[in-house]
Scaffold this motif. Sequence first.
Motif, PDB file in Angstrom:
ATOM      1  N   LEU A   1      -4.036   0.810  -6.448  1.00 25.90           N
ATOM      2  CA  LEU A   1      -4.945   0.671  -5.319  1.00 25.90           C
ATOM      3  C   LEU A   1      -6.312   0.158  -5.763  1.00 25.90           C
ATOM      4  N   ASN A   2      -6.766   0.595  -6.925  1.00 24.33           N
ATOM      5  CA  ASN A   2      -8.038   0.089  -7.441  1.00 24.33           C
ATOM      6  C   ASN A   2      -7.941  -1.388  -7.817  1.00 24.33           C
ATOM      7  N   ARG A   3      -6.777  -1.793  -8.329  1.00 27.00           N
ATOM      8  CA  ARG A   3      -6.569  -3.206  -8.656  1.00 27.00           C
ATOM      9  C   ARG A   3      -6.681  -4.065  -7.399  1.00 27.00           C
ATOM     10  N   LEU A   4      -6.126  -3.581  -6.299  1.00 27.06           N
ATOM     11  CA  LEU A   4      -6.210  -4.321  -5.035  1.00 27.06           C
ATOM     12  C   LEU A   4      -7.668  -4.393  -4.572  1.00 27.06           C
ATOM     13  N   LYS A   5      -8.402  -3.287  -4.684  1.00 19.59           N
ATOM     14  CA  LYS A   5      -9.811  -3.286  -4.297  1.00 19.59           C
ATOM     15  C   LYS A   5     -10.604  -4.279  -5.151  1.00 19.59           C
ATOM     16  N   GLU A   6     -10.306  -4.331  -6.432  1.00 19.50           N
ATOM     17  CA  GLU A   6     -10.999  -5.260  -7.329  1.00 19.50           C
ATOM     18  C   GLU A   6     -10.675  -6.707  -6.968  1.00 19.50           C
ATOM     19  N   LEU A   7      -9.414  -6.972  -6.623  1.00 16.46           N
ATOM     20  CA  LEU A   7      -9.023  -8.317  -6.212  1.00 16.46           C
ATOM     21  C   LEU A   7      -9.755  -8.716  -4.937  1.00 16.46           C
ATOM     22  N   ASN A   8      -9.779  -7.826  -3.956  1.00 13.28           N
ATOM     23  CA  ASN A   8     -10.465  -8.123  -2.700  1.00 13.28           C
ATOM     24  C   ASN A   8     -11.955  -8.367  -2.931  1.00 13.28           C
ATOM     25  N   ALA A   9     -12.541  -7.593  -3.820  1.00 12.19           N
ATOM     26  CA  ALA A   9     -13.965  -7.770  -4.118  1.00 12.19           C
ATOM     27  C   ALA A   9     -14.219  -9.127  -4.777  1.00 12.19           C
ATOM     28  N   ALA A  10     -13.312  -9.537  -5.659  1.00 11.41           N
ATOM     29  CA  ALA A  10     -13.459 -10.837  -6.320  1.00 11.41           C
ATOM     30  C   ALA A  10     -13.384 -11.973  -5.311  1.00 11.41           C
ATOM     31  N   VAL A  11     -12.459 -11.876  -4.365  1.00  7.17           N
ATOM     32  CA  VAL A  11     -12.338 -12.902  -3.326  1.00  7.17           C
ATOM     33  C   VAL A  11     -13.564 -12.887  -2.418  1.00  7.17           C
ATOM     34  N   ASN A  12     -14.041 -11.690  -2.064  1.00  9.51           N
ATOM     35  CA  ASN A  12     -15.225 -11.584  -1.207  1.00  9.51           C
ATOM     36  C   ASN A  12     -16.468 -12.168  -1.868  1.00  9.51           C
ATOM     37  N   SER A  13     -16.493 -12.183  -3.190  1.00 10.42           N
ATOM     38  CA  SER A  13     -17.649 -12.712  -3.915  1.00 10.42           C
ATOM     39  C   SER A  13     -17.632 -14.237  -3.997  1.00 10.42           C
ATOM     40  N   ALA A  14     -16.608 -14.857  -3.408  1.00 13.47           N
ATOM     41  CA  ALA A  14     -16.496 -16.319  -3.397  1.00 13.47           C
ATOM     42  C   ALA A  14     -16.454 -16.809  -1.948  1.00 13.47           C
ATOM     43  N   PRO A  15     -17.584 -16.755  -1.239  1.00 11.38           N
ATOM     44  CA  PRO A  15     -17.589 -17.136   0.175  1.00 11.38           C
ATOM     45  C   PRO A  15     -17.272 -18.603   0.405  1.00 11.38           C
TER      46      PRO A  15
ATOM     47  N   ARG B   1       0.803  -1.218   0.000  1.00 14.52           N
ATOM     48  CA  ARG B   1       0.000   0.000   0.000  1.00 14.52           C
ATOM     49  C   ARG B   1       0.843   1.279   0.000  1.00 14.52           C
ATOM     50  N   GLU B   2       1.991   1.250   0.672  1.00 16.56           N
ATOM     51  CA  GLU B   2       2.786   2.469   0.819  1.00 16.56           C
ATOM     52  C   GLU B   2       3.908   2.593  -0.207  1.00 16.56           C
ATOM     53  N   VAL B   3       4.400   1.469  -0.716  1.00 16.67           N
ATOM     54  CA  VAL B   3       5.590   1.515  -1.574  1.00 16.67           C
ATOM     55  C   VAL B   3       5.292   1.111  -3.011  1.00 16.67           C
ATOM     56  N   VAL B   4       4.582   0.009  -3.197  1.00 18.66           N
ATOM     57  CA  VAL B   4       4.428  -0.576  -4.533  1.00 18.66           C
ATOM     58  C   VAL B   4       3.212  -0.029  -5.278  1.00 18.66           C
ATOM     59  N   LEU B   5       2.037  -0.142  -4.683  1.00 21.94           N
ATOM     60  CA  LEU B   5       0.812   0.196  -5.404  1.00 21.94           C
ATOM     61  C   LEU B   5       0.719   1.650  -5.843  1.00 21.94           C
ATOM     62  N   PRO B   6       1.266   2.634  -5.081  1.00 22.86           N
ATOM     63  CA  PRO B   6       1.251   4.010  -5.592  1.00 22.86           C
ATOM     64  C   PRO B   6       2.028   4.178  -6.891  1.00 22.86           C
TER      65      PRO B   6
END
Length: 255
Positions: free
Chosen positions: A108-122, A97-102
């Motif tokens: 940061l949006n890519r990470l949010k999209e990844l987290n959302a994809a994982v959350n959609s697979a309970p 979050r502090e070094v790579v994604l900026p």
Amino acid sequence: MKSRSVDMYALNVPLDAIKKLTDEQRFAYYLLGHIFNELVCLQKIVGFSLPKHDDRRPARVRPELGQAMFLFRLASGKIWEASKAIRETKALAQTLREVVLPLMPNGLNRLKELNAAVNSAPWLSPLRNGMGFHFPTFERWSSHLVPDESWVDDIVFLGEKSGNTYYDGADAVAQAWMFEQYGAKDLRDAVDPLVAQMIDLLRTMNSFLEDALGTFVSEVILDAPTRSEHVGKVLAPEYENVSIPFWTAMPTKRP
């Protein structure tokens, strides 16, 4: 099997550049690489394990599909573990979050999209905990152990060597519990969407990891643009034609 020559390249990452990272950044770099290595291997192996022939005989296809579902469960567990590490492992999450994604396009949006994809697979977490990395308990399987009108005779597929033995009834119970995690009323309706979602999750995760690692190396570790070097060629089979069999001609034991 058709093969063709594939080029191999190597990118040198100087030790001096690695030394300039903090301990936490080095941990993040190597953990990301480890996760990527495992998930890419699993992505390929899962694809290789799915039958690529028209032989529908149960003795041929049932063990092959069971083998593929075992790898599917392992891959699902690793996707869950990768997501958990990215979210909860402090040194990794902070470095990302502090070094790579900026520095990564739309990082940061890519990470949010990844987290959302994982959350959609309970189903990921129960699949990981219930079978992927552990053997099931009686309580987990109990609802699938009472014969009803859908049950048929059990079959044990056998070859002349123990390596060609497969207990089909055990796999039927395992798959019934596995696809139940998707939540479909009819378990048969869960097979295709569950497999498709897992494959999409693997692709999404690996794409994120590949781009994050590329940014890490090029924008954080290396001081100046560095080109990879051609290190040779290797004769490789066409990806679409690679298949992992179940039935194999076992070697004769020597006295």
